[in-house]
Design an enzyme around this catalytic site. Structure first.
Site, PDB file in Angstrom:
ATOM      1  N   TRP A  63      26.445  42.048  -3.829  1.00  0.00           N
ATOM      2  CA  TRP A  63      26.283  42.588  -5.207  1.00  0.00           C
ATOM      3  C   TRP A  63      26.063  43.976  -5.347  1.00  0.00           C
ATOM      4  CZ3 TRP A  63      26.198  39.017  -8.504  1.00  0.00           C
ATOM      5  CH2 TRP A  63      25.810  37.624  -8.060  1.00  0.00           C
ATOM      6  N   ASP A  98      18.894  48.069  -7.897  1.00  0.00           N
ATOM      7  CA  ASP A  98      18.963  46.669  -8.387  1.00  0.00           C
ATOM      8  C   ASP A  98      17.939  45.783  -7.371  1.00  0.00           C
ATOM      9  OD1 ASP A  98      19.669  43.814  -8.626  1.00  0.00           O
ATOM     10  OD2 ASP A  98      21.517  43.938  -8.049  1.00  0.00           O
ATOM     11  N   LYS A 158      14.509  34.894 -10.112  1.00  0.00           N
ATOM     12  CA  LYS A 158      14.297  34.706  -8.769  1.00  0.00           C
ATOM     13  C   LYS A 158      12.548  34.626  -8.529  1.00  0.00           C
ATOM     14  CE  LYS A 158      18.481  36.618  -7.917  1.00  0.00           C
ATOM     15  NZ  LYS A 158      19.311  35.483  -7.526  1.00  0.00           N
TER      16      LYS A 158
END
Ligand code: PMP
Length: 364
Positions: A106, A176, A200
């Site tokens: 990511w 992030d 999530k």
């Protein structure tokens, strides 16, 4: 913890399991929200009912994370992936490029996208170690003139997590936090910008939360679309256009649920215990293995391999037969991954651990 074990124990990395009581409440209010006779999905986003939902969600998130008054909370769209572009579009013009710590898939995607808008410097990377740890801060080759320093606080794919808030050295920190936001208390005042996709620990996919410090507004590159300009969104309460009302409503229910659980301190302790139980099982066995440096292991996504990968399919099949799903690791890393977000009860982890022990006895 007010958590129930559902028939299917869903270990998906996201979209992920949500608190059952939240889903039940949403179901019971689906056709008629609080006697209005309409569903939240059908309400005008400028009407008093939705405005109340929007405001309450924002205030509850502010309370949970103790967001300081100088930080704005935005409810945006496009997932965390759009933030890979939106962050540089808004911030990179403030300085001489941006610094990135590369700890996995990511962060690598964030770097690649930012490079479209300016210099995106990788100032530390754990790639040589197969992304199994967080590089020590002392090794980061920071630039004083960087517009910002970007980290990914939890790498969802390999299960590597920061256990500290980095020092900013006067350069705004951007994180992030898609896969560990709201999993424990965090000192928001240390960050210039935090973003997190919702699917999530927050709610439905597509919604993304941005928390941004006031002085970072108003620096967007001139080609930035109005809708992607944080200042415009902050000035219009994230209602520059029609916001994802239903997703924000569900997120709001999750925030209320989190408060009822005792907030993020209680959540943090609970999550630490859950992860410890699973890692203890892995470490006590010669059959399962986690490759991540112990101090950097994720409490949200625990990855492990079986000593014989030929048994992977059997493991997944037998786990599914016992109601445990989505344990397959990411396609790029293989092996297994158990995601243990807020809504995963301890009993779910216990069930997995006892299955793993049994499986080892039979095939180990
Ligand atoms: N960052 C992290 C850490 C993630 O885990 C994910 C999704 N799994 C993303 C970014 C991308 O999120 P989205 O699919 O919402 O764009």
């Amino acid at each position: 913890m007010q958590q129930t074990l559902r028939q299917v124990i869903n270990f998906s990395a996201g979209p992920a399991t949500l608190p059952e009581t939240v889903l039940q409440q949403a179901a019971s209010e689906m056709l008629d929200w609080h006697g209005t006779g309409v569903s939240v999905m059908e309400m005008s986003h400028r009407g008093p009912h939705y405005m109340r939902i929007h405001e309450e969600a924002r205030q509850n998130l502010r309370d949970l994370l103790a967001v300081p008054p100088g930080h704005h909370i935005l409810f945006l769209q496009g997932g965390a992936t759009l933030q890979f572009a939106q962050v540089p579009l808004n911030l990179i013009g403030r300085g001489d490029g941006a610094d990135f710590v590369n700890t996995g898939d990511w962060s690598a995607k964030a770097i690649k996208e930012a490079a479209r808008y300016g210099a995106a410097r990788e100032i530390a990377s754990s790639q040589p170690e197969g992304f199994t740890r967080i590089p020590a801060q002392s090794s980061w080759k920071r630039s004083e003139r960087a517009a910002y320093l970007h980290i990914c606080s939890n790498e969802t794919i390999r299960g590597v997590e920061y256990q500290f808030d980095p020092d900013d050295h006067g350069v705004p920190l951007v994180a992030d936090m898609s896969s560990n936001i709201l999993s424990r208390p965090v000192d928001v005042s240390r960050y210039g910008l935090i973003y997190a996709g919702a699917q999530k620990n927050i709610g439905p996919a597509g919604l993304v939360i941005v928390i941004i410090r006031d002085d970072l507004l108003g620096h967007a590159l001139s080609a930035t679309p109005t809708l992607l300009d944080y200042r415009e969104q902050a000035q219009h309460d994230s209602m520059l256009n029609t916001p994802p009302t239903f997703s924000i409503y569900i997120a709001g229910l999750v925030f209320k649920w989190l408060k009822a659980q005792g907030g993020l301190a209680a959540m943090g302790e609970h999550n630490a215990r859950k992860a410890q139980r699973l890692y203890d099982c892995i470490d006590a066995s010669g059959f399962y293995r986690n490759a991540v440096a112990k101090d950097d292991r994720s409490r949200m996504n625990a990855t492990f391999t079986l000593s014989d990968p030929a048994l992977d399919e059997r493991f997944l099949k037998e786990a599914a037969a016992e109601g445990m799903t989505d344990l397959k690791g990411h396609r790029t890393s293989g092996g297994m991954r158990a995601s243990l977000y807020n809504a995963m009860p301890m009993e779910g982890v216990d069930r997995l651990v006892s299955f793993m022990r049994q499986f080892e006895t039979r095939y180990g």
